[in-house]
Design a protein around this motif. Sequence first.
Motif, short mmCIF file in Angstrom:
data_model
loop_
_atom_site.label_atom_id
_atom_site.label_comp_id
_atom_site.label_asym_id
_atom_site.label_seq_id
_atom_site.Cartn_x
_atom_site.Cartn_y
_atom_site.Cartn_z
N ARG A 93 7.58 -3.18 1.95
CA ARG A 93 8.87 -2.91 1.34
C ARG A 93 8.78 -1.87 0.23
O ARG A 93 9.80 -1.49 -0.34
CB ARG A 93 9.50 -4.19 0.80
N ASP A 96 9.84 -1.42 -6.00
CA ASP A 96 11.20 -1.78 -6.37
C ASP A 96 11.51 -1.21 -7.76
O ASP A 96 10.62 -1.04 -8.60
CB ASP A 96 11.38 -3.30 -6.39
N ASP A 98 13.58 -1.57 -11.37
CA ASP A 98 14.18 -2.53 -12.30
C ASP A 98 15.23 -1.79 -13.12
O ASP A 98 14.90 -0.91 -13.92
CB ASP A 98 13.10 -3.13 -13.20
N TRP A 108 7.78 5.81 -8.17
CA TRP A 108 8.79 5.72 -7.11
C TRP A 108 9.01 7.09 -6.46
O TRP A 108 9.20 7.18 -5.25
CB TRP A 108 10.09 5.19 -7.71
N ARG A 237 14.27 1.65 2.09
CA ARG A 237 15.10 1.43 0.91
C ARG A 237 16.57 1.18 1.26
O ARG A 237 17.31 0.61 0.45
CB ARG A 237 14.97 2.64 -0.02
N LYS A 240 17.41 -2.47 1.03
CA LYS A 240 17.29 -3.15 -0.26
C LYS A 240 18.67 -3.28 -0.91
O LYS A 240 19.69 -2.86 -0.35
CB LYS A 240 16.33 -2.39 -1.17
#
Length: 265
Positions: A93, A96, A98, A108, A237, A240
């Motif tokens: 995945r 992520d 925040d 990222w 993504r 998500k």
Amino acid sequence: LAQGPGSQSRAGHFRMTSVPRPLGLALVLAIITQAVFQALQTFVGPVATTVRRPASLSVARRAEEEAAEGEGEGEDEPEERKPKKFKILSPFRGLDLDGDNLNNLEEWYQETISGKGGAPKGFIADLVLRSFYGEWLQNGWLTGTHVRNGPNNQANKADFQTALKNMRIAFENDYRMESQIDDGSEWIWLVACQNGGGLYLRHMKEVPFGYRPLALIKKNNIGEFFEKVNWHILYIRIHKWQLWGGKVRNFPLPIVWKQKLQQAR
């Protein structure tokens, strides 16, 4: 009429010969019954006879079995095979974000450009086509977005290439932006939006709270994105959640019933 002695003798002989007839019938029935019984015996198998083993053979065989058991006691028993265990890996995945910290934007971004660039395939290619296909007008709008050049008005390879080229033009000229606000950072955000027609792509120059971020592009190096982008990461993504946090705690877009409630107050 008077009968003579001759006639009496013939009558007596007749009575003597007529007496044994029932015995003859019984004899005939006995012969028939015996014949039927013999015929039925041909369809019946022989009676099984029980063959008894001599006691000496049973004793000898028992002794051999006990000796074999005694010899096997010292040998190691084979180990039981344990069932194999398979480790089920969770699907990849990626990183992520925040929304309260946003302290891993560089990592990222590096994940975003971990590919080989080129044209996207599959669902991402369809999203790029849906979002950026057409001809640019001077005001930054696209025309002819629903005209395809393939058979039956389907998109061909050239149409997908045109959409990808228009995507880069949009980044470089701030066309088709979802928001006109520029927060002064070094990033352009590619986000997934949704309306009644489905998903589509837009870009913005502020943190996309309430949107689904797909990629970061450096304002001063847009070409690096198209040369190294990993389109599969963008596909991951899409699945998500939206980016929440920071100053945004509620849904950022207008909600009709909330607007009516505020107007009533």
